[in-house]
Design a protein around this motif. Structure first.
Motif, PDB file in Angstrom:
ATOM      1  N   GLU A   1      30.917  37.772  58.971  1.00 36.10           N
ATOM      2  CA  GLU A   1      30.686  37.956  57.533  1.00 36.10           C
ATOM      3  C   GLU A   1      29.925  36.765  56.936  1.00 36.10           C
ATOM      4  OE1 GLU A   1      31.454  40.706  55.965  1.00 36.10           O
ATOM      5  OE2 GLU A   1      32.423  41.577  57.741  1.00 36.10           O
ATOM      6  N   LEU A   2      29.817  35.685  57.684  1.00 34.35           N
ATOM      7  CA  LEU A   2      29.102  34.517  57.152  1.00 34.35           C
ATOM      8  C   LEU A   2      27.605  34.761  57.183  1.00 34.35           C
ATOM      9  CD1 LEU A   2      31.004  31.563  58.907  1.00 34.35           C
ATOM     10  CD2 LEU A   2      31.281  32.379  56.556  1.00 34.35           C
ATOM     11  N   ARG A   3      26.908  34.213  56.218  1.00 36.01           N
ATOM     12  CA  ARG A   3      25.444  34.300  56.239  1.00 36.01           C
ATOM     13  C   ARG A   3      24.937  33.032  56.892  1.00 36.01           C
ATOM     14  NH1 ARG A   3      24.998  37.279  50.592  1.00 36.01           N
ATOM     15  NH2 ARG A   3      26.336  39.010  51.208  1.00 36.01           N
ATOM     16  N   GLY A   4      24.369  33.190  58.042  1.00 33.47           N
ATOM     17  CA  GLY A   4      23.933  32.029  58.807  1.00 33.47           C
ATOM     18  C   GLY A   4      25.068  31.552  59.701  1.00 33.47           C
ATOM     19  N   ARG A   5      24.793  30.631  60.569  1.00 34.59           N
ATOM     20  CA  ARG A   5      25.803  30.138  61.501  1.00 34.59           C
ATOM     21  C   ARG A   5      26.157  28.691  61.167  1.00 34.59           C
ATOM     22  NH1 ARG A   5      28.547  33.879  64.241  1.00 34.59           N
ATOM     23  NH2 ARG A   5      28.784  32.636  66.138  1.00 34.59           N
ATOM     24  N   GLY A   6      26.330  28.402  59.909  1.00 36.66           N
ATOM     25  CA  GLY A   6      26.676  27.041  59.544  1.00 36.66           C
ATOM     26  C   GLY A   6      27.563  27.022  58.308  1.00 36.66           C
TER      27      GLY A   6
ATOM     28  N   GLY B   1      28.034  27.830  37.592  1.00 36.05           N
ATOM     29  CA  GLY B   1      27.764  29.175  37.131  1.00 36.05           C
ATOM     30  C   GLY B   1      27.982  30.249  38.180  1.00 36.05           C
ATOM     31  N   GLU B   2      28.187  29.821  39.399  1.00 35.08           N
ATOM     32  CA  GLU B   2      28.389  30.745  40.508  1.00 35.08           C
ATOM     33  C   GLU B   2      29.733  31.469  40.353  1.00 35.08           C
ATOM     34  OE1 GLU B   2      28.578  29.945  45.320  1.00 35.08           O
ATOM     35  OE2 GLU B   2      29.004  28.325  43.950  1.00 35.08           O
ATOM     36  N   SER B   3      29.815  32.723  40.793  1.00 30.87           N
ATOM     37  CA  SER B   3      31.134  33.351  40.770  1.00 30.87           C
ATOM     38  C   SER B   3      31.654  33.510  42.191  1.00 30.87           C
ATOM     39  CB  SER B   3      31.104  34.683  40.018  1.00 30.87           C
ATOM     40  OG  SER B   3      30.214  35.542  40.635  1.00 30.87           O
ATOM     41  N   PHE B   4      32.956  33.542  42.294  1.00 33.94           N
ATOM     42  CA  PHE B   4      33.607  33.535  43.599  1.00 33.94           C
ATOM     43  C   PHE B   4      34.834  34.433  43.511  1.00 33.94           C
ATOM     44  CE2 PHE B   4      37.061  31.517  46.138  1.00 33.94           C
ATOM     45  CZ  PHE B   4      36.538  31.759  47.406  1.00 33.94           C
ATOM     46  N   VAL B   5      34.986  35.297  44.529  1.00 27.64           N
ATOM     47  CA  VAL B   5      36.139  36.202  44.532  1.00 27.64           C
ATOM     48  C   VAL B   5      37.093  35.759  45.635  1.00 27.64           C
ATOM     49  CG1 VAL B   5      36.901  38.585  44.744  1.00 27.64           C
ATOM     50  CG2 VAL B   5      34.685  38.069  43.682  1.00 27.64           C
ATOM     51  N   THR B   6      38.335  35.492  45.248  1.00 28.72           N
ATOM     52  CA  THR B   6      39.311  34.987  46.226  1.00 28.72           C
ATOM     53  C   THR B   6      39.801  36.118  47.124  1.00 28.72           C
ATOM     54  OG1 THR B   6      41.217  35.438  44.850  1.00 28.72           O
ATOM     55  CG2 THR B   6      40.126  33.324  44.499  1.00 28.72           C
ATOM     56  N   LEU B   7      40.497  35.743  48.195  1.00 27.49           N
ATOM     57  CA  LEU B   7      41.061  36.710  49.147  1.00 27.49           C
ATOM     58  C   LEU B   7      41.822  37.835  48.460  1.00 27.49           C
ATOM     59  CD1 LEU B   7      42.506  34.582  52.085  1.00 27.49           C
ATOM     60  CD2 LEU B   7      40.899  36.485  52.255  1.00 27.49           C
ATOM     61  N   ASP B   8      42.569  37.474  47.413  1.00 24.36           N
ATOM     62  CA  ASP B   8      43.362  38.517  46.744  1.00 24.36           C
ATOM     63  C   ASP B   8      42.611  39.206  45.612  1.00 24.36           C
ATOM     64  OD1 ASP B   8      43.339  36.562  44.853  1.00 24.36           O
ATOM     65  OD2 ASP B   8      45.511  36.315  44.708  1.00 24.36           O
TER      66      ASP B   8
ATOM     67  N   GLU C   1      24.338  30.770  51.840  1.00 20.10           N
ATOM     68  CA  GLU C   1      23.990  31.285  50.520  1.00 20.10           C
ATOM     69  C   GLU C   1      25.046  31.108  49.430  1.00 20.10           C
ATOM     70  OE1 GLU C   1      22.988  35.357  51.107  1.00 20.10           O
ATOM     71  OE2 GLU C   1      21.434  34.850  52.581  1.00 20.10           O
ATOM     72  N   ARG C   2      26.293  31.051  49.825  1.00 10.87           N
ATOM     73  CA  ARG C   2      27.325  31.177  48.778  1.00 10.87           C
ATOM     74  C   ARG C   2      28.619  30.479  49.189  1.00 10.87           C
ATOM     75  NH1 ARG C   2      29.138  36.986  51.151  1.00 10.87           N
ATOM     76  NH2 ARG C   2      29.297  36.006  53.166  1.00 10.87           N
ATOM     77  N   THR C   3      29.528  30.442  48.227  1.00 11.51           N
ATOM     78  CA  THR C   3      30.845  29.862  48.493  1.00 11.51           C
ATOM     79  C   THR C   3      31.664  30.855  49.305  1.00 11.51           C
ATOM     80  OG1 THR C   3      30.830  28.516  46.508  1.00 11.51           O
ATOM     81  CG2 THR C   3      32.986  29.131  47.358  1.00 11.51           C
ATOM     82  N   VAL C   4      32.301  30.355  50.369  1.00 11.69           N
ATOM     83  CA  VAL C   4      33.171  31.229  51.162  1.00 11.69           C
ATOM     84  C   VAL C   4      34.633  30.796  51.090  1.00 11.69           C
ATOM     85  CG1 VAL C   4      31.355  32.062  52.706  1.00 11.69           C
ATOM     86  CG2 VAL C   4      32.574  29.932  53.259  1.00 11.69           C
ATOM     87  N   ALA C   5      34.877  29.630  50.501  1.00 17.00           N
ATOM     88  CA  ALA C   5      36.273  29.207  50.267  1.00 17.00           C
ATOM     89  C   ALA C   5      36.287  28.092  49.232  1.00 17.00           C
ATOM     90  CB  ALA C   5      36.911  28.703  51.558  1.00 17.00           C
ATOM     91  N   LEU C   6      37.371  28.059  48.426  1.00 17.19           N
ATOM     92  CA  LEU C   6      37.612  26.910  47.551  1.00 17.19           C
ATOM     93  C   LEU C   6      38.375  25.932  48.421  1.00 17.19           C
ATOM     94  CD1 LEU C   6      38.887  28.175  44.072  1.00 17.19           C
ATOM     95  CD2 LEU C   6      36.738  27.017  44.592  1.00 17.19           C
TER      96      LEU C   6
ATOM     97  N   SER D   1      34.686  36.532  53.344  1.00 14.03           N
ATOM     98  CA  SER D   1      34.648  36.061  54.718  1.00 14.03           C
ATOM     99  C   SER D   1      36.021  35.984  55.374  1.00 14.03           C
ATOM    100  CB  SER D   1      33.998  34.672  54.743  1.00 14.03           C
ATOM    101  OG  SER D   1      34.725  33.818  53.873  1.00 14.03           O
ATOM    102  N   GLY D   2      37.002  36.656  54.788  1.00 11.13           N
ATOM    103  CA  GLY D   2      38.357  36.584  55.317  1.00 11.13           C
ATOM    104  C   GLY D   2      38.536  37.432  56.570  1.00 11.13           C
ATOM    105  N   VAL D   3      39.617  37.161  57.290  1.00 12.01           N
ATOM    106  CA  VAL D   3      39.921  37.900  58.514  1.00 12.01           C
ATOM    107  C   VAL D   3      40.501  39.266  58.158  1.00 12.01           C
ATOM    108  CG1 VAL D   3      41.445  37.928  60.527  1.00 12.01           C
ATOM    109  CG2 VAL D   3      40.287  35.813  59.855  1.00 12.01           C
TER     110      VAL D   3
END
Lengths: 345, 824
Positions: free
Chosen positions: B274-279, B288-295, B312-317, B326-328
């Motif tokens: 689910e990650l964009r890129g391998r890093g 200003g970015e929005s982020f949706v948590t696991l729940d 490209e984006r935040t995958v975890a706080l 990007s969760g399991v």
């Protein structure tokens, strides 16, 4: 028979007076009769005047006779008067009888709230060790309530206390400890102070009130140790809860003291044997204490290399719960008269 | 924090404590880790067994209840009433038989439920204390052996401790951390976690890590694991998590939680597909970015938060919560395990900002072991390979550009002795430092340089080591002494002394002291206070606006009090409703207002003022002896009590003033202000009849509120005053005046006139008392007659009638010319 004339007259007056005395129904009537017979213009005086006409040789015998009669009448008067007065007093007392089982005029003793009673008592005990009372504002700066007490913003210790905020820089003080800062900043050490007062936490349930009371103690001197602290608390426990109860320290954490300890005393109810109040442990937690953290000294402008100190704090309501057996904390703020009047002064 | 004794046993041998867990609890509590409760599962589930529902019927008297016949394998059929709906005949269930005591001291007894005998209870997870939710009863697999003890069946023979961990001891928020602590206290060996991989690692990983915000996230380690099978966790794993209060989700997520509970290191697992890129990048968020948590909670980031990002984006706080993106999930086949060290303050800011409370955030914000990241990663990798299959990448990634330095602490035994109050032996100190795992060097005898172990980041300065040593030695070692007092004690605070004197005096007058909150509801306050102006006009400090609490608990307590009487009046009403027909209350406390300080002062801008007040509420009329006389209004009682109070404090020269402007809660015709040294310092009044009517307060009520400091300020020193040895002479004067004229003001006028006539014996006037007031048609409409008794007495001589009469005439003449009054 002139003489027998006045003698007869005298005898007549005495007889008449004696009879009249006996008929008097009140001491007032009796007194009027006394005036009538024995007064300045009374019957007796008339006889005396008549006696003036007697030949000198007869006068001594006659005078003796008159005096005897007068004394007799006066004695009789006193007798009757005493009887009448006794009777009258009896009547008056009977009339004056008062049912003392009726309620009296209502006057109940006033009382101080148990929270202030406990505050005063603690202050008094500590003042025997030389502690002076200090106070501070209830709306306190964030700096005095937290930062100067070694609790910076983002410090996890802020989780320990849910804080009411007034604005970005002001809180309702969550503890009496900011008074420590105020004292250290305004008075020169050595210091011994106790600071009682209201404190606030944003937390309420059956055992927590959002507005309760604490008392804080601070001792700053050149040489002050944990042993001095323990001895001080032990003295306090003996005075407040009763001599012979032991004090125990347990390690704990407060940001403004290092080392920190929780203070327990042997349960005053069961004297350490274990009971319901102490959860069978024999010990009761009474507050927190420790040596003043060097950061706190620094914030308050004192050099921690030169000064040492200890601080301790008790929850007033908790002390009252232990001492008076008050079980429900709502009673402290309800101000029910049936509660308040149980602590008369 | 819940700690399992069985789990601890993995790391330190505590076999001797299973039979006496309370001894371990005592040890921990005396070391500063307060054990709040112990639950011994074996004991907890006595009389709780596996049962078989032979028949489920309907309760004859209640549709919602079922009546079950339950076998527990001992030949007895138990009839049990049950309120749940999720069971049927033939189900295997958990039965608590009479004698069982379920969590929360819930004793099961033979009982009648709605008229039908019930011999036990069918249990839910919640009733068994295994979960905090769930309404239905537990339905066991159909092969569960009927009659088997439930604890045995579920492997519940653990002992669980609930431990209150203070904020400085983040190291004790895990089983191994606590094992290290216990090992140190008992001097027992502590084992290392198993980290060897069951299968040899696979190909090298290809997920890179870059740290762009090393100030907030100094270390980031991770490892790629390919070909994992996400599925349910094995029983032992689920059991351990449930025992410490965590829910099982799937094997991979459970392993990350397990390692956190075991080693104290929060972990996260990303689904790499689910990650964009391998890093992955450790960096601040993009504003200003929005982020949706696991729940599924959507957050707006402002750029200050520390995040983990892909291309490209935040995958975890960071350290707080993972992203939904990007969760399991069940379909995940490749994961990247994260094990990092983030700064406590960075994590805490994010937690506070979004109001999160996560297990991970809790630990990071208190400080995890920065050197523990790699061990936890290896442990998690080993568990994933063992439980979820998969192939770990040959190498882990571990980016830690500038390792954190541990504090070097200088401490001497003498310094410690001075602060502990007992002598400290080098041998003892060194023994404890060794057990603690600290490195130390003797500089000179008794003088040390100590470096604490990395799992104890709370040990930073000498005072920390002092506490650590004292704690390990045991606080019972501290003797009891008293500090020497070699300077004179200071005086008590004047405000405290004044308030104490006031409290004692008022209680001595028979009044009860109330104590109310310093805050109340804005609506209640507004309703009682009305216009602030009326209060200011009687000499009290009062703002138009409330001082508000930003985060009130509820609307009943959202502003600071501007006056004490609103709450005191409520107290009186409460008491009246409880049958107290007559009563007197006072309160001493502070009212709050805002004030603006000049910029030159210490704190520029808005500050807050607190005024010390004394307030009263009297209600009901006190009658003289069995109702023989008319009850005096409570306002008069309040006035005389207040005057007694002033006298007791040594205040002299007060007077009462009729009020034009006053609080609207006051009866317009029954209010007076107290004047001291020419200033109003507060008021007393009867409460407005409309207010009483609204509250159904069916008796007269008086209130009073005064600035206590203004009273205490003029409270005098007690000085002896000589008095006359000659007989007093009374003279009565009756004056006719209009009803509106203040009889009290006229009385004061007598005193003033006497003062003016000092040369003619004016100082003979000792007192002026009003002894009779009446109104009647004979006086004329709107008139009243007030009778004053003047008492004359001289310090030097007996007075003769002629001189007294002449003085009286002059005084009366003077009074009559000052007021619209006439001698009757």
């Amino acid at each position: 028979m002139q003489s027998s004339g006045w003698e007869g007259q005298l005898a007549e007056i005495v007889r008449e007076a004696e009879a009249a005395f006996l008929l008097a129904s009140t001491s007032k009537d009796l007194y009027e009769l006394k005036v009538k017979f024995l007064g300045k213009s009374g019957s007796f005086q008339g006889v005396m005047k008549a006696m003036g006409a007697l030949p000198p040789a007869e006068k001594p015998a006659a005078g003796k006779l008159v005096n005897e009669a007068k004394q007799r009448l006066e004695a009789r008067y006193a007798e009757v008067e005493a009887a009448l007065k006794a009777k009258e007093l009896g009547e008056r007392l009977a009339a004056e009888s008062l049912d003392l089982t009726l309620p009296g005029t209502a006057w109940t003793p006033g009382a101080q709230h148990p929270v202030t009673l406990v505050m005063d008592e603690i202050a008094e005990i500590m003042s025997r060790l030389g502690y002076a009372v200090r106070t501070g504002p209830l709306i306190e700066s964030d700096r005095n309530n937290f930062e100067a007490l070694n609790v910076p913003k983002d410090h996890p210790a802020r989780d320990m206390q849910d804080t009411f905020y007034i604005d970005e820089h002001h809180v309702l003080r969550t503890q009496t400890s900011p008074i420590q800062i105020r004292v250290m900043e305004s008075e020169a050490p050595p210091l011994r102070v106790v600071a009682p007062g209201a404190v606030f936490r944003c937390d309420a349930d059956v055992s927590h009130s959002p507005n309760f009371h604490q008392i804080e103690g601070l001792c700053v001197d050149r040489r002050v140790s944990m042993a001095d602290l323990k001895g001080t608390i032990s003295f306090f426990v003996g005075e407040f809860f009763g001599r012979g109860l032991k004090t125990r320290f347990r390690p704990s954490f407060f940001p403004f003291t290092e080392p920190s300890a929780e203070m327990d005393c042997q349960c005053p109810l069961c004297k350490g044997k274990g009971c319901r109040m102490c959860g069978q442990s024999g010990w009761i937690e009474i507050g927190g204490c420790g040596l003043v953290h060097p950061n706190v000294f620094q914030s308050a402008g004192l050099d921690p290399k030169q000064w040492q100190g200890f601080a301790f704090g008790f929850g007033i309501e908790r002390m009252a719960i232990i001492k008076y057996g008050i079980t429900d904390i709502r009673l402290y703020t309800e101000n029910d008269v049936r509660f308040l009047k149980q602590f008369p002064s | 924090m819940k700690i399992s004794l069985k789990w601890l046993q993995d790391y330190v041998d505590l076999a001797d404590f299973f039979a006496k867990p309370e001894e371990l609890a005592r040890l921990l509590t005396s070391a500063g880790l307060e054990v709040e409760s112990i639950s011994d599962q074996a004991k907890q589930f006595q009389h709780v067994v596996v049962g078989h529902i032979l028949e489920k019927g309907v309760h004859p008297n209640a549709d919602r209840l079922s009546l079950c016949q339950v076998s527990t394998g001992d030949g007895v059929v138990h009839q049990i009433v049950c309120g749940a709906q999720n069971h049927k005949s033939g189900d295997r269930v958990v039965v608590a038989l009479p004698g069982a005591i379920l969590p929360g001291d819930f004793a099961i007894k033979q009982a009648k439920v709605r008229g039908v005998e019930s011999g036990g209870m069918l249990c839910s997870e919640k009733e068994l204390g295994l979960s905090t939710e769930g309404d239905g009863i537990v339905i066991l697999p159909s092969d569960a052996p009927v009659g088997r003890g439930f604890a045995e069946y579920r492997g519940l023979n653990d002992v669980l401790f609930e431990i209150k961990v203070t904020p400085n001891r983040a190291d004790c928020l895990s089983h191994r951390g606590l094992a290290l602590e216990i090992g140190c206290l008992l001097g027992r060996e502590v084992r290392a976690p198993k980290t060897e991989l069951r299968r040899v690692a696979g190909a090298a990983g290809d997920v890179s890590v870059e740290i762009q915000a090393a100030d907030l996230g100094p270390r980031y380690a991770g490892r790629l694991v390919r070909r994992v099978k996400v599925g349910p966790s094995p029983d032992w794993l689920r059991q351990r998590l449930e025992n410490v209060g965590l829910k099982s989700i799937n094997n991979v997520v459970d392993i990350t939680n397990y390692v956190m509970m075991e080693l104290g290191q929060p972990m996260h697992a990303f689904d790499t597909r689910e990650l964009r890129g391998r890093g992955l990048i450790v960096a601040r968020a993009v504003a200003g970015e929005s982020f949706v948590t696991l729940d599924g909670t959507e957050l707006k980031l402002d750029g200050t938060e520390l995040t983990i990002r892909d291309r490209e984006r935040t995958v975890a706080l960071a350290g707080v919560v993972g992203g939904k993106n990007s969760g399991v999930s069940e379909s995940t086949t490749e994961i990247f395990l994260e094990s990092a060290y983030f700064r406590p303050s960075a994590v805490r800011r994010t937690l506070r900002k979004f109001g999160f409370e996560t297990d991970s955030g809790y630990r990071f914000s208190r400080g995890v072991n920065p050197e523990g990241a790699r061990l936890a990663l290896d442990r998690a990798t080993a568990l994933v390979v063992e439980i979820a299959g998969g192939e770990a990448a040959a190498e882990a990634v571990d980016v830690y550009p500038s390792p954190l330095e541990r504090a070097e602490i200088r401490v001497s035994l003498k310094w410690m002795e001075e602060r502990l109050g007992y002598s400290v032996e080098a041998h003892d100190f060194e023994t404890w430092m060794k057990r603690l795992g600290a490195e130390f060097r003797v500089l000179t005898p008794g003088d040390y340089l100590v470096i604490a172990p990395s799992h104890r980041p709370d040990l930073l300065i000498d005072a920390d080591l002092l506490e650590e040593f004292a704690r390990l030695q045991g606080y019972d070692r501290i003797p009891e002494k008293l500090p020497k007092l070699d300077t004179a004690p200071a005086s008590h605070d004047a405000e405290y002394l004044g308030e104490r004197r006031a409290r004692r005096t008022l209680a001595g007058l028979g009044i009860l002291q109330a104590l109310n909150y310093a805050f109340l509801g804005d609506r209640a306050q507004k309703e009682f206070v009305g216009e602030a102006r009326g209060w200011r006009d009687v000499g009290l400090h009062m703002d138009d606006e409330d001082v508000r609490i930003l985060n009130p608990l509820n609307e009943e307590i959202n502003v600071m009090r501007r006056a004490l009487t609103p709450a005191l009046y409520r107290n009186a009403l409460h008491n009246f409703r409880n049958g107290e027909r007559v009563g007197r209350l006072f309160e001493i406390g502070r009212s709050f207002h805002r004030r603006t300080r000049a910029r030159s002062e210490k704190f520029a801008g808005t500050e807050f003022g607190e005024e010390s007040r004394v307030a009263f509420c009297f209600w009901g009329g006190e009658t003289d002896l069995w109702g023989r006389k008319e009850a005096a209004p409570p306002a008069m009682r309040l006035k005389s009590d207040l005057e007694s109070f002033l006298r007791a404090l040594g205040v002299t020269g007060w007077s009462w003033r009729k009020l034009d402007s006053k609080p609207s809660v006051a009866h317009p015709g029954q209010a007076a202000g107290l004047v001291l040294r020419g200033h109003l310092v507060g008021f007393i009044a009867t409460v407005h009849p409309l207010r009483l009517e609204e509250d159904k307060f069916r008796t007269p009520v008086a209130i009073g509120e005064l600035a206590l400091a203004s009273i205490l300020e003029v409270a005098g020193l007690r000085r002896f005053q000589p008095f006359s040895a000659f007989p007093p002479v009374d003279r009565d004067v009756a004056l006719v005046m209009s009803r509106e004229v203040s009889a009290g003001a006229v009385a004061e006028s007598f005193q003033r006139a006497a003062k003016r006539l000092a040369s003619e014996g004016g100082d003979w006037l000792r007192s002026v008392e009003i002894f009779d007031v009446f109104e009647g048609s004979a006086l004329g409409d709107g008139k009243k007659s007030v009778a004053y008794r003047l008492m004359f007495q001289s310090l030097e001589a007996s007075l003769d009638d002629a001189r007294v009469n002449s003085l009286r005439d002059k005084i009366v003449q003077d009074v009559c010319s000052a007021h619209d009054v006439a001698v009757r």
